[in-house]
Design an enzyme around this catalytic site. Structure first.
Site, mmCIF file in Angstrom:
data_model
loop_
_atom_site.group_PDB
_atom_site.id
_atom_site.type_symbol
_atom_site.label_atom_id
_atom_site.label_comp_id
_atom_site.label_asym_id
_atom_site.label_seq_id
_atom_site.Cartn_x
_atom_site.Cartn_y
_atom_site.Cartn_z
ATOM 1 N N GLY A 106 0.826 -1.215 0.000
ATOM 2 C CA GLY A 106 0.000 0.000 0.000
ATOM 3 C C GLY A 106 0.852 1.254 0.000
ATOM 4 O O GLY A 106 1.980 1.274 -0.517
ATOM 5 N N ASN A 107 0.303 2.276 0.622
ATOM 6 C CA ASN A 107 0.913 3.589 0.649
ATOM 7 C C ASN A 107 2.400 3.632 1.045
ATOM 8 O O ASN A 107 3.220 4.193 0.324
ATOM 9 C CB ASN A 107 0.122 4.392 1.678
ATOM 10 C CG ASN A 107 -0.169 5.750 1.160
ATOM 11 O OD1 ASN A 107 0.766 6.528 1.018
ATOM 12 N ND2 ASN A 107 -1.417 6.017 0.826
ATOM 13 N N THR A 109 4.555 1.203 1.168
ATOM 14 C CA THR A 109 5.360 0.394 0.240
ATOM 15 C C THR A 109 5.714 1.208 -1.004
ATOM 16 O O THR A 109 6.862 1.206 -1.468
ATOM 17 C CB THR A 109 4.552 -0.855 -0.181
ATOM 18 O OG1 THR A 109 4.150 -1.536 0.998
ATOM 19 C CG2 THR A 109 5.351 -1.771 -1.074
ATOM 20 N N ASP A 132 -7.547 -0.821 3.224
ATOM 21 C CA ASP A 132 -8.079 0.545 3.397
ATOM 22 C C ASP A 132 -8.672 1.154 2.120
ATOM 23 O O ASP A 132 -9.408 2.133 2.192
ATOM 24 C CB ASP A 132 -6.974 1.480 3.907
ATOM 25 C CG ASP A 132 -6.658 1.255 5.373
ATOM 26 O OD1 ASP A 132 -7.246 0.338 5.968
ATOM 27 O OD2 ASP A 132 -5.809 1.991 5.919
ATOM 28 N N ARG A 159 -25.404 -6.932 15.873
ATOM 29 C CA ARG A 159 -26.808 -6.492 15.807
ATOM 30 C C ARG A 159 -27.715 -7.434 16.610
ATOM 31 O O ARG A 159 -28.603 -6.987 17.331
ATOM 32 C CB ARG A 159 -27.270 -6.436 14.342
ATOM 33 C CG ARG A 159 -28.742 -6.137 14.153
ATOM 34 C CD ARG A 159 -29.106 -6.221 12.696
ATOM 35 N NE ARG A 159 -28.610 -5.061 11.950
ATOM 36 C CZ ARG A 159 -29.250 -3.899 11.878
ATOM 37 N NH1 ARG A 159 -30.407 -3.732 12.479
ATOM 38 N NH2 ARG A 159 -28.739 -2.904 11.179
ATOM 39 N N GLY A 190 -26.661 -1.920 7.366
ATOM 40 C CA GLY A 190 -27.843 -1.146 7.769
ATOM 41 C C GLY A 190 -27.653 -0.436 9.096
ATOM 42 O O GLY A 190 -28.607 -0.290 9.879
ATOM 43 N N ARG A 260 -8.255 -8.127 8.606
ATOM 44 C CA ARG A 260 -7.101 -8.303 7.717
ATOM 45 C C ARG A 260 -6.916 -9.757 7.288
ATOM 46 O O ARG A 260 -6.117 -10.038 6.385
ATOM 47 C CB ARG A 260 -5.845 -7.797 8.431
ATOM 48 C CG ARG A 260 -5.746 -6.284 8.487
ATOM 49 C CD ARG A 260 -4.665 -5.756 7.583
ATOM 50 N NE ARG A 260 -3.378 -6.167 8.046
ATOM 51 C CZ ARG A 260 -2.641 -5.482 8.909
ATOM 52 N NH1 ARG A 260 -3.060 -4.328 9.373
ATOM 53 N NH2 ARG A 260 -1.479 -5.921 9.287
HETATM 54 O O1 F6P Z 1 -3.224 -0.200 6.278
HETATM 55 C C1 F6P Z 1 -3.997 -1.260 6.681
HETATM 56 C C2 F6P Z 1 -4.259 -1.211 8.163
HETATM 57 O O2 F6P Z 1 -4.969 -2.376 8.516
HETATM 58 C C3 F6P Z 1 -4.981 0.034 8.659
HETATM 59 O O3 F6P Z 1 -6.370 -0.032 8.453
HETATM 60 C C4 F6P Z 1 -4.582 0.042 10.108
HETATM 61 O O4 F6P Z 1 -4.619 1.359 10.612
HETATM 62 C C5 F6P Z 1 -3.176 -0.461 10.075
HETATM 63 O O5 F6P Z 1 -3.037 -1.213 8.893
HETATM 64 C C6 F6P Z 1 -2.785 -1.307 11.270
HETATM 65 O O6 F6P Z 1 -1.457 -1.634 11.150
HETATM 66 P P1 F6P Z 1 -0.724 -2.728 12.042
HETATM 67 O O7 F6P Z 1 -1.227 -4.075 11.617
HETATM 68 O O8 F6P Z 1 0.708 -2.546 11.746
HETATM 69 O O9 F6P Z 1 -1.104 -2.436 13.461
#
Ligand code: F6P
Length: 327
Positions: A106-107, A109, A132, A159, A190, A260
């Protein structure tokens, strides 16, 4: 002049995302189809700095498509932020005769790849992998769809208990600086309200809406909060409103890293397959220092600089929709 590509290295870096393995498979198989040699680097930039390179063959990426996490392992490398660290990584790329790299991440990297590309003449192509969905230049990032499905499944379960006990729940989902997961989870589950970093959170409005619910004898409610919400995360928001909403029995749930993991959805598998393939194709065509993405169902290559700095806006229509459907 673009160099001839014979040997490529691939690695996964930053936070893992469901679909990284499917993307790796697509990279290795596309490279193999084009008679390129592929090296896998363990633990992202950390492994590049420490020389953890190994050959990956087309058969060694069988049976990984459905697996969450990353078989290459991943890390957020502090060392790669230093010039010395990047220099050492470059030495290893030379030692293994690597012509180009494919970065799955991601960012952070792509920020690393962008800096590296200014110092050394080895092209990188990025494959956007982050739950994200916060990268400009692709409609969706790999892992986002799976993460939202996981979050929705969790909210559905919350819920049940919220309704049984008549409780107000603040549910925090991931999204360091972005509300894509929160907004889509709110619509898909919802939920009554959603708080995201992209829009001003009106605590007063939230309190007013919940009081109105209470007057109507609706004592159960779900509020989705993006972890990066500017006015506070779920615990902080709950704390801010608790006094004014003493009529509610309030609870907080943080879904966290559950989002994740897990087997990628079909959308993430197909996206990962297309983008892994596009990354190799891009390198063969002489591209470098770009991220492969999909915009309106077409492959598009966006310079790293833009992918990491241009804001990716949340869809205003979705924000309104979440409000309208929660009345
Ligand atoms: O960038 C993905 C992410 O899951 C974010 O949503 C979250 O803030 C961050 O990584 C958490 O990072 P780590 O697993 O290093 O705590």
């Amino acid at each position: 002049m673009s160099r001839e590509i014979n040997r490529i290295a691939v690695f996964t870096s930053g936070g893992d995302a469901p679909g990284m393995n499917a993307a790796l498979r697509a990279v290795v198989r596309t490279a193999s189809f084009n008679d390129l040699h592929v090296f896998g680097i363990k633990k992202g930039y950390e492994g590049m700095i420490n020389g953890e390179f190994g050959r990956i063959e087309k058969r060694s990426v069988g049976n990984i498509m459905q697996r969450g996490g990353t078989i290459l392992k991943t890390a957020r490398s502090e060392q790669f932020r230093t010039k010395e660290g990047r220099e050492q990584a470059y030495e290893y790329l030379l030692a293994f005769d690597i012509d180009a790299c494919i970065a799955l991440g991601g960012n952070g990297t792509f920020t690393g790849a962008e800096i590296f590309s200014k110092e050394h003449n080895i092209p990188f192509i990025g494959v956007p992998c982050t739950i994200d969905n916060d990268l400009f230049g692709t409609d969706y990032t790999i892992g986002f769809d799976t993460a939202v499905n996981t979050a929705i499944e969790a909210v559905d379960k919350i819920r049940d208990t919220a309704e049984s006990h008549n409780r107000l729940f603040f549910i925090e989902v991931m999204g360091r600086n972005s509300g894509f997961i929160a907004l889509n989870t709110a619509i898909g589950s919802g939920a009554g309200s959603v708080l995201i970093p992209e829009t001003e959170t009106s605590i007063e409005k939230l309190v007013e809406n919940l009081k109105l619910s209470a007057r109507r004898k609706k004592m159960f409610s779900l509020v989705i909060v993006a972890e990066g919400n500017k006015n506070g995360n779920a615990n902080e928001i709950a704390e801010k409103v608790r006094k004014e909403l003493s009529m509610f029995d309030t609870r907080v749930t943080i879904i966290g890293h559950l989002q994740r993991g897990g087997s990628p959805t079909f959308r993430d598998r197909v996206l990962a397959s297309r983008l892994g393939h596009a990354a190799v194709k891009g390198l063969i065509e002489g591209k470098g220092n770009v991220m492969a993405g999909i915009v309106n169902d077409k492959i598009k290559y966006t310079p790293f600089k833009q992918a990491i700095t241009k804001p990716k806006l949340v869809n205003e229509e979705l924000i309104q929709l979440a409000q309208i459907l929660a009345i």
